[in-house]
Scaffold this active site. Structure first.
Site, PDB file in Angstrom:
ATOM      1  N   HIS A 328     -28.674  68.126 -23.951  1.00  0.00           N
ATOM      2  CA  HIS A 328     -28.526  67.618 -25.313  1.00  0.00           C
ATOM      3  C   HIS A 328     -28.813  68.742 -26.282  1.00  0.00           C
ATOM      4  O   HIS A 328     -29.691  69.564 -26.044  1.00  0.00           O
ATOM      5  CB  HIS A 328     -29.500  66.450 -25.559  1.00  0.00           C
ATOM      6  CG  HIS A 328     -29.116  65.641 -26.748  1.00  0.00           C
ATOM      7  ND1 HIS A 328     -29.506  65.971 -28.020  1.00  0.00           N
ATOM      8  CD2 HIS A 328     -28.340  64.533 -26.846  1.00  0.00           C
ATOM      9  CE1 HIS A 328     -28.996  65.085 -28.850  1.00  0.00           C
ATOM     10  NE2 HIS A 328     -28.283  64.212 -28.178  1.00  0.00           N
ATOM     11  N   ASP A 385     -26.068  58.897 -22.091  1.00  0.00           N
ATOM     12  CA  ASP A 385     -24.847  58.529 -21.375  1.00  0.00           C
ATOM     13  C   ASP A 385     -25.005  58.483 -19.863  1.00  0.00           C
ATOM     14  O   ASP A 385     -24.092  58.064 -19.161  1.00  0.00           O
ATOM     15  CB  ASP A 385     -23.720  59.521 -21.719  1.00  0.00           C
ATOM     16  CG  ASP A 385     -23.249  59.363 -23.152  1.00  0.00           C
ATOM     17  OD1 ASP A 385     -23.224  58.217 -23.629  1.00  0.00           O
ATOM     18  OD2 ASP A 385     -22.916  60.379 -23.787  1.00  0.00           O
TER      19      ASP A 385
HETATM   20  N1  CMC Z   1     -24.449  71.019 -16.838  1.00  0.00           N
HETATM   21  C1  CMC Z   1     -24.633  72.326 -16.534  1.00  0.00           C
HETATM   22  N2  CMC Z   1     -25.053  73.248 -17.413  1.00  0.00           N
HETATM   23  C2  CMC Z   1     -25.294  72.841 -18.661  1.00  0.00           C
HETATM   24  C3  CMC Z   1     -25.128  71.511 -19.068  1.00  0.00           C
HETATM   25  C4  CMC Z   1     -24.683  70.587 -18.104  1.00  0.00           C
HETATM   26  N3  CMC Z   1     -24.492  69.302 -18.438  1.00  0.00           N
HETATM   27  N4  CMC Z   1     -25.426  71.396 -20.367  1.00  0.00           N
HETATM   28  C5  CMC Z   1     -25.780  72.618 -20.790  1.00  0.00           C
HETATM   29  N5  CMC Z   1     -25.709  73.491 -19.749  1.00  0.00           N
HETATM   30  C6  CMC Z   1     -26.063  74.915 -19.789  1.00  0.00           C
HETATM   31  C7  CMC Z   1     -24.998  75.731 -20.471  1.00  0.00           C
HETATM   32  O1  CMC Z   1     -24.049  76.220 -19.536  1.00  0.00           O
HETATM   33  C8  CMC Z   1     -25.812  76.851 -21.099  1.00  0.00           C
HETATM   34  O2  CMC Z   1     -26.169  77.748 -20.067  1.00  0.00           O
HETATM   35  P1  CMC Z   1     -26.309  79.338 -20.391  1.00  0.00           P
HETATM   36  O3  CMC Z   1     -27.463  79.424 -21.336  1.00  0.00           O
HETATM   37  O4  CMC Z   1     -26.558  79.958 -19.056  1.00  0.00           O
HETATM   38  O5  CMC Z   1     -25.009  79.750 -21.007  1.00  0.00           O
HETATM   39  C9  CMC Z   1     -27.096  76.147 -21.533  1.00  0.00           C
HETATM   40  O6  CMC Z   1     -27.235  75.037 -20.619  1.00  0.00           O
HETATM   41  C10 CMC Z   1     -27.073  75.629 -22.962  1.00  0.00           C
HETATM   42  O7  CMC Z   1     -25.939  74.788 -23.105  1.00  0.00           O
HETATM   43  P2  CMC Z   1     -25.041  74.687 -24.392  1.00  0.00           P
HETATM   44  O8  CMC Z   1     -23.698  74.182 -24.007  1.00  0.00           O
HETATM   45  O9  CMC Z   1     -25.104  76.002 -25.148  1.00  0.00           O
HETATM   46  O10 CMC Z   1     -25.851  73.621 -25.223  1.00  0.00           O
HETATM   47  P3  CMC Z   1     -25.297  72.810 -26.432  1.00  0.00           P
HETATM   48  O11 CMC Z   1     -26.468  72.400 -27.216  1.00  0.00           O
HETATM   49  O12 CMC Z   1     -24.213  73.580 -27.127  1.00  0.00           O
HETATM   50  O13 CMC Z   1     -24.580  71.554 -25.739  1.00  0.00           O
HETATM   51  C11 CMC Z   1     -24.204  69.469 -24.705  1.00  0.00           C
HETATM   52  C12 CMC Z   1     -25.154  70.299 -25.572  1.00  0.00           C
HETATM   53  C13 CMC Z   1     -24.641  68.013 -24.740  1.00  0.00           C
HETATM   54  C14 CMC Z   1     -22.784  69.540 -25.295  1.00  0.00           C
HETATM   55  C15 CMC Z   1     -24.229  70.024 -23.268  1.00  0.00           C
HETATM   56  O14 CMC Z   1     -25.527  69.911 -22.728  1.00  0.00           O
HETATM   57  C16 CMC Z   1     -23.224  69.315 -22.353  1.00  0.00           C
HETATM   58  O15 CMC Z   1     -22.056  69.719 -22.304  1.00  0.00           O
HETATM   59  N6  CMC Z   1     -23.633  68.223 -21.616  1.00  0.00           N
HETATM   60  C17 CMC Z   1     -22.716  67.464 -20.835  1.00  0.00           C
HETATM   61  C18 CMC Z   1     -21.941  66.485 -21.727  1.00  0.00           C
HETATM   62  C19 CMC Z   1     -22.802  65.328 -22.172  1.00  0.00           C
HETATM   63  O16 CMC Z   1     -23.517  64.703 -21.383  1.00  0.00           O
HETATM   64  N7  CMC Z   1     -22.689  64.958 -23.459  1.00  0.00           N
HETATM   65  C20 CMC Z   1     -23.396  63.807 -24.028  1.00  0.00           C
HETATM   66  C21 CMC Z   1     -24.439  64.231 -25.010  1.00  0.00           C
HETATM   67  S1  CMC Z   1     -25.558  62.883 -25.453  1.00  0.00           S
HETATM   68  C22 CMC Z   1     -24.544  61.686 -26.184  1.00  0.00           C
HETATM   69  C23 CMC Z   1     -24.212  62.007 -27.573  1.00  0.00           C
HETATM   70  O17 CMC Z   1     -23.256  62.747 -27.819  1.00  0.00           O
HETATM   71  O18 CMC Z   1     -24.930  61.552 -28.473  1.00  0.00           O
END
Ligand code: CMC
Length: 449
Positions: A328, A385
């Site tokens: 998140h 989710d």
């Molecule tokens: N699986 C594997 N690696 C992950 C995941 C994941 N679900 N989420 C983040 N990471 C890694 C990412 O690759 C990055 O690694 P590195 O630092 O080595 O490059 C690090 O963790 C930080 O991730 P980020 O993508 O820069 O973080 P963000 O804040 O931009 O993204 C997120 C947050 C929710 C989009 C992301 O965690 C994600 O894609 N999760 C899966 C999709 C998901 O479950 N979304 C629902 C969110 S909650 C419901 C709502 O939207 O309110």
């Protein structure tokens, strides 16, 4: 600096120094010192107010994805990602999920206070008056190709709904006229969601029954059949739906709420602003993740249930696979909504006597990921989710319908965010950029290129 735009990237402070003091911050740029006010929120959160920064210094701030940017002040929802705290108007999500109904929470978000009995009855009755939708709206279904995604349909239907109320397309009308639009949206959204459900299965639409409460009415329109003499939604399901809708009701400046505010800031009408929010929610990184989670769990089950293999794939930077329902932007300890949903999931499946093998896979996946240094170091935890889809499936919803249920829950939050932005007369949202393209060059005719 003249009219030149320069940039402060907080990741690469070089000739820049920011000193944070009690009530202002000092920034030193190219040897010149400037003072910037510091804003402190009611929970002690601090922000440097940079609204005058460009005018004073020629610099803007760069923050791709708004990871460190406060786009607004807001009195609706407080979220502390480090401590796993979520409160609406000061009330904890744990209390609201345990003690309130979804409509009470909607009232709270919209009005700032929990309703008295009289206020609630008035609100509830006003919503009941507006549950029918214009029959013309049904014509939309003729245009959708068979098998269209329900979120695409919902997005179009909400946009089209506004066209039946041309006066409401003006957001500058008096407060009571805006409130009527709010009531209409809250009342008609369950009817439209249920219509989409019925049409996808080719069944006749069930009209609203206004003697039923909000959630029971929605379940009735969804699961009753015209051929049935009587349909009584299971109280366990009514209770679970109430909880799920409350847990999704608002989440401060997330992608879809920010979209609603941004679209509304151009004085676009409420229906279009909400339709834009629905479009943003649909994406798999936001609300669309609930569909993706269940598809992922099914895939793992069909693949033999080797959870470690999929955790390894999620860690592999050469593999596009991500653990959906994990991670998140704001929560870096745990998502309080996920905690409540996990418990609700166990309760509901037990009470309904449903054994879903993907629940075991989900639990194993969570256990494996939470002890893996990759997920621990990056503070990745199950989010709202991760378990919600298992409950929706036990209730009887198809996977591609899950995000519609998220939208149904999020509606009062979106409306509250839109209203707050309008009441505060916030300016049109218009971020800046740092241009990195070609510098001026001469045009050449085609034969000379
Ligand atoms: N699986 C594997 N690696 C992950 C995941 C994941 N679900 N989420 C983040 N990471 C890694 C990412 O690759 C990055 O690694 P590195 O630092 O080595 O490059 C690090 O963790 C930080 O991730 P980020 O993508 O820069 O973080 P963000 O804040 O931009 O993204 C997120 C947050 C929710 C989009 C992301 O965690 C994600 O894609 N999760 C899966 C999709 C998901 O479950 N979304 C629902 C969110 S909650 C419901 C709502 O939207 O309110």
């Amino acid at each position: 600096m003249g009219n030149h735009q320069s940039l402060i990237s907080f990741a690469q402070l070089k000739h820049t120094l920011i000193i944070l003091m009690a009530d202002n911050a000092k920034i030193i740029l190219e040897g010149n010192e400037y003072e910037l006010p510091v804003f402190t929120g009611s929970e002690g959160e601090k922000a440097i107010d940079i609204s005058d920064l460009r005018a004073k210094t020629g610099y803007i701030t760069l923050d791709i994805g708004y990871k460190n940017t406060g786009a607004t002040t807001s009195g609706i929802t407080f979220l502390d990602g480090e401590e796993g705290i979520l409160r609406h108007r000061g009330y904890s999500i744990e209390d609201l999920a345990a003690k309130a109904s979804f409509l009470e929470v909607a009232y709270l978000l919209l009005n700032g206070e929990l309703p008295t009995r009289q206020q609630f009855d008035d609100f509830d009755n006003a919503i009941r008056e507006h549950t029918l939708v214009n029959e013309g709206l049904e014509g939309m279904f003729k245009a959708f190709p068979t098998g269209s995604h329900p979120m695409g349909q919902l997005n179009s239907m909400i946009s089209a709904l506004g066209l039946f109320y041309p006066k409401s397309l003006n957001p500058n009308r008096p407060e009571d006229a805006i409130n009527r639009t709010v009531l209409r949206l809250l009342a008609k959204m369950p009817t439209i969601c249920a219509m989409i459900y019925k049409k996808r299965s080719g069944h006749p639409i069930i009209y609203p029954k206004n003697n039923l409460d909000y959630v029971s009415n929605y379940l009735n329109m969804t699961f009753a059949q015209v051929t049935m003499d009587h349909y009584q939604p299971d109280p366990v399901i009514v209770d679970a739906m109430n909880k799920l809708l409350i847990l999704h009701a608002d989440h401060e400046q997330n992608c879809s709420a920010s979209t609603v505010r941004m679209v509304g800031s151009s004085q676009s009408n409420l229906y279009s602003s909400i339709a834009a929010g629905i479009a943003a929610l649909w994406g798999p990184l936001h609300g669309g993740a609930n569909q993706e989670v269940l598809e992922m769990l099914e895939l793992i089950r069909q693949d033999g249930g080797d959870v470690q293999k999929w955790v390894n794939k999620a860690k592999d930077k050469n593999d596009n696979f991500r653990l959906m329902g994990f991670g998140h932007r704001v929560y870096k300890n745990f998502d309080p909504r996920a905690k409540i949903i996990k418990k609700t999931c166990d309760d509901v499946l037990n009470k309904l006597g449903v054994h879903d093998p993907v629940l075991e896979i989900a639990k194993k996946l969570e256990e494996t990921a939470l002890t893996d240094p990759y997920f621990v170091e990056r503070k990745l935890y199950p989010n709202v989710d991760f378990y919600s889809g298992i409950i929706y499936r036990a209730i009887g919803f198809p996977t591609d319908f899950f995000t519609v249920l998220f939208a149904l829950g999020r509606l009062p939050g979106w409306i509250s965010q839109w209203q707050e932005m309008r009441r505060e007369k916030q300016p049109i949202a218009r971020p800046r950029q740092i241009y990195t393209g070609e510098v001026p060059r001469n045009f050449k005719f085609m034969q000379d290129r």
